[in-house]
Scaffold this active site. Structure first.
Site, PDB file in Angstrom:
ATOM      1  CB  SER A 101      63.564  28.466   1.882  1.00 50.95           C
ATOM      2  OG  SER A 101      63.830  28.821   0.983  1.00 50.95           O
ATOM      3  CG  ASP A 112      64.653  30.155  -5.856  1.00 49.74           C
ATOM      4  OD1 ASP A 112      64.554  30.245  -4.456  1.00 49.74           O
ATOM      5  OD2 ASP A 112      65.330  29.549  -6.647  1.00 49.74           O
ATOM      6  CG  ASP A 114      63.816  25.505  -4.212  1.00 50.94           C
ATOM      7  OD1 ASP A 114      64.103  25.793  -5.052  1.00 50.94           O
ATOM      8  OD2 ASP A 114      63.867  25.670  -2.831  1.00 50.94           O
ATOM      9  CG  ASP A 166      64.487  26.589  -9.495  1.00 49.46           C
ATOM     10  OD1 ASP A 166      63.828  27.903 -10.546  1.00 49.46           O
ATOM     11  OD2 ASP A 166      65.526  26.793  -8.537  1.00 49.46           O
ATOM     12  CE  LYS A 227      68.056  29.386   4.918  1.00 47.65           C
ATOM     13  NZ  LYS A 227      66.919  28.950   3.759  1.00 47.65           N
ATOM     14  CE1 TYR A 236      71.576  29.027   3.785  1.00 49.98           C
ATOM     15  CE2 TYR A 236      72.021  29.114   0.537  1.00 49.98           C
ATOM     16  CZ  TYR A 236      71.612  28.957   2.259  1.00 49.98           C
ATOM     17  OH  TYR A 236      69.738  28.671   2.209  1.00 49.98           O
TER      18      TYR A 236
END
Length: 429
Positions: A101, A112, A114, A166, A227, A236
């Site tokens: 995202s 968070d 990625d 992450d 979303k 979701y």
């Protein structure tokens, strides 16, 4: 005069780049009213913390810059320890890429990031989980550091200056990682192990999606709206058999390809129109799957019998193409298609001026909807054990739903992705 303007319009339509595997449904451009509805949509989304302010965005950039520097330092140190010549050590490079995202530009407040750490061939995965992990351990601002080496995509999770990250790892079969490295090039996958290919996949898919939409800004706004709607409506969750972020992104991207000039308010409506009428299990594709001589397993129901049983295939656009929705079950698909139909009815009303966007974002009446409910309680003796135990139980709920679906007396097993804190007193014993 009329003839000339018609010809000019036809010429401009011919010149427009063609996106997707079919022709667009409509090339119509937005009218003034569409821009007004789009602004109203933005206003309706704001209270849900969907947009970050400039300060928060800049903070993310600073943190990613720090992480990128850490990676370069670490790769340089590893190269020295492996006795590479100083001239090589000076140019080994290394780079952090983002995906998901954040990379798509649709992350919400506090979400968070990625990220992918790309290293040259002499840096091993074991180095990443040992010496880089140690480096992070001693880095100011890093908290809650943990490694999950045995995951499907091995990952290091941590918080850096208040932002959760992450981080996955891939080593490429090249000696130096330059700052302008392009991961969309399929040849980058040559002679890599499967964990590196999976780690690269997130970035390659995200970049390919952005490359396949006609207008990135309207895509982003439409995806933010879809979303938020999916989260509000309780559909979701990739783990529980609904759709995760990348699947929603591909459905919105396909809608954008079919209506390349439309405003976000129109695209949200067309999204519901297209997918409430979609004839599943026909796959959603953003581009024709390309052949490659790398011989990696790809989604192809003609070759793989198991792919024929996928109920709602949405196929990632980067090689090796995969179905991002293999968790979807009969029940979750039924629930989602019902929600698409409901979304279409509501957006019809909104665009006729009979309702407003807040109605689309109302939560469902899950606890009034059915006659029978099953309550699943996960309890543990300590906070730490509880986190891990809940994660394991959650990952198995799909199996329970599958078993319930096989019962001839059950027509639908609808799981609610929202979890609720239990009564601590109740579980002391």
């Amino acid at each position: 005069m009329k003839e000339m303007s018609a010809n000019t319009m036809l010429d401009s339509q011919r010149q427009q780049k063609h996106y997707g595997i079919t022709s667009p449904i409509s090339l119509a451009c937005p009218k003034e009213i569409d821009h007004i509805y789009t602004q109203k949509l933005i206003d309706a989304m704001k209270p849900f913390g969907v947009f970050e302010d400039e300060e928060e965005l800049n903070h993310r950039l600073v943190v990613l810059g720090k992480l990128n520097n850490l990676v370069k330092e670490w790769i340089s140190d590893v190269s020295e320890s492996k006795n590479l010549p100083p001239s090589v050590v000076a140019t080994v490079g290394g780079k952090i890429f983002t995906f998901g995202s954040y990379r798509l530009g649709v992350h919400t407040k506090g979400a968070d990031i990625d990220a992918l750490c790309v290293a040259p061939r002499h840096v091993e995965r074991s180095d990443f989980f040992q010496s880089f992990f140690e480096k992070l351990k001693h880095q100011d601002g890093v908290r809650n550091l943990r490694a999950v080496e045995d995951a499907f995509v091995p990952v290091i999770k941590f918080e850096f200056d208040g932002i959760e990250i992450d981080l996955v790892f891939a080593r490429l079969a090249i000696q130096t990682i330059s700052d302008n490295l392009d991961l969309r090039d399929d040849s980058r996958l040559r002679s890599l192990d499967i964990r590196c290919i999976r780690s690269l996949n997130g970035c390659r898919v995200t970049d390919e999606i952005l490359h396949l939409v006609p207008n990135k800004e309207t895509f982003r706004l439409t995806l933010r709206a879809v979303k938020l709607w999916a989260k509000r409506r309780g559909i979701y969750s990739n783990m529980l058999g609904f759709l995760g972020g990348v699947s929603w992104a591909m459905l919105v991207a396909r809608t954008c390809q079919l209506y390349p000039n439309a405003a976000a308010s129109t695209l949200v409506h067309k999204f519901f129109l297209v997918f409430s009428k979609w004839e599943w299990p026909n796959p959603v594709l953003l581009k024709q799957p390309e052949e490659s001589n790398l011989n990696l397993p790809v989604w192809d129901p003609r070759v793989n019998p198991s792919d024929r049983y996928h109920l709602m295939p949405i196929i990632t656009p980067a090689y090796p193409q995969q179905n991002s929705t293999y968790n979807v079950s009969t029940s979750t698909r039924t629930v989602m298609v019902e929600e698409f139909k409901q979304g279409l009815a509501v957006t019809d009303e909104i665009l006729q001026g009979k309702s407003d966007w807040s109605k689309l974002l109302e939560p469902p009446n899950f606890f009034q909807k059915y006659r029978h409910y099953i309550v699943l309680t996960a309890s543990a003796s300590t906070e730490e054990n509880h986190l891990e135990w809940v994660g394991l139980v959650e990952s198995k709920i799909r199996v329970l739903v599958g078993n319930l679906e096989r019962n001839e007396y059950i027509t639908l097993a609808h799981v609610n992705p929202q979890s609720f804190p239990g009564n601590k007193e109740h579980h002391k014993e």
